[in-house]
Design a protein around this motif. Sequence first.
Motif, short mmCIF file in Angstrom:
data_model
loop_
_atom_site.label_atom_id
_atom_site.label_comp_id
_atom_site.label_asym_id
_atom_site.label_seq_id
_atom_site.Cartn_x
_atom_site.Cartn_y
_atom_site.Cartn_z
N GLY A 135 8.28 4.47 -11.11
CA GLY A 135 8.74 5.67 -10.42
C GLY A 135 10.12 5.54 -9.82
N GLY A 136 10.92 4.61 -10.33
CA GLY A 136 12.28 4.46 -9.83
C GLY A 136 12.87 3.12 -10.22
N VAL A 137 13.96 2.77 -9.54
CA VAL A 137 14.67 1.54 -9.84
C VAL A 137 13.83 0.33 -9.45
CG1 VAL A 137 16.74 0.18 -9.34
CG2 VAL A 137 16.92 2.67 -9.57
N SER A 138 13.72 -0.62 -10.38
CA SER A 138 12.95 -1.84 -10.14
C SER A 138 13.80 -3.06 -10.46
CB SER A 138 11.69 -1.86 -11.02
OG SER A 138 12.04 -2.16 -12.36
N GLU A 139 13.22 -4.22 -10.27
CA GLU A 139 13.90 -5.47 -10.59
C GLU A 139 14.25 -5.52 -12.08
OE1 GLU A 139 15.79 -8.96 -9.91
OE2 GLU A 139 14.92 -7.68 -8.36
#
Length: 116
Positions: free
Chosen positions: A89-93
């Motif tokens: 649901g968005g920016v991750s590692e």
Amino acid sequence: MPGPDLSRRQKMSGKLTGKTREKALANLNGWSKVRGRDAIEKSYKFKDFNEAFGFMSRVALAAEKADHHPEWANVYNRVDVVLTTHDAGGVSEKDVKLATLMDKWAGKAGKAAAKK
């Protein structure tokens, strides 16, 4: 020299939040937040189409291995990239690692292009 480990065997990355997110994004040079989305973007400008397409091919192989694919477009020597982790649901590692790898592989040739 190998880049970050983007293999599928890595554990699922969750959405980055708070100080962890701030720190991770602060280490990315030339990447900016996408308006209206939890995503990051960058444009690269190469010498010519061949160099841009070669860059995309290298990234595509690593992205496929990691099962983490960029949203991107190519027009002649320019490559526009958006990264987000849909499952999280968005920016991750995963996005931070792929952005870091892309910057490394773009090198001096892939200078950040001015915003449209």
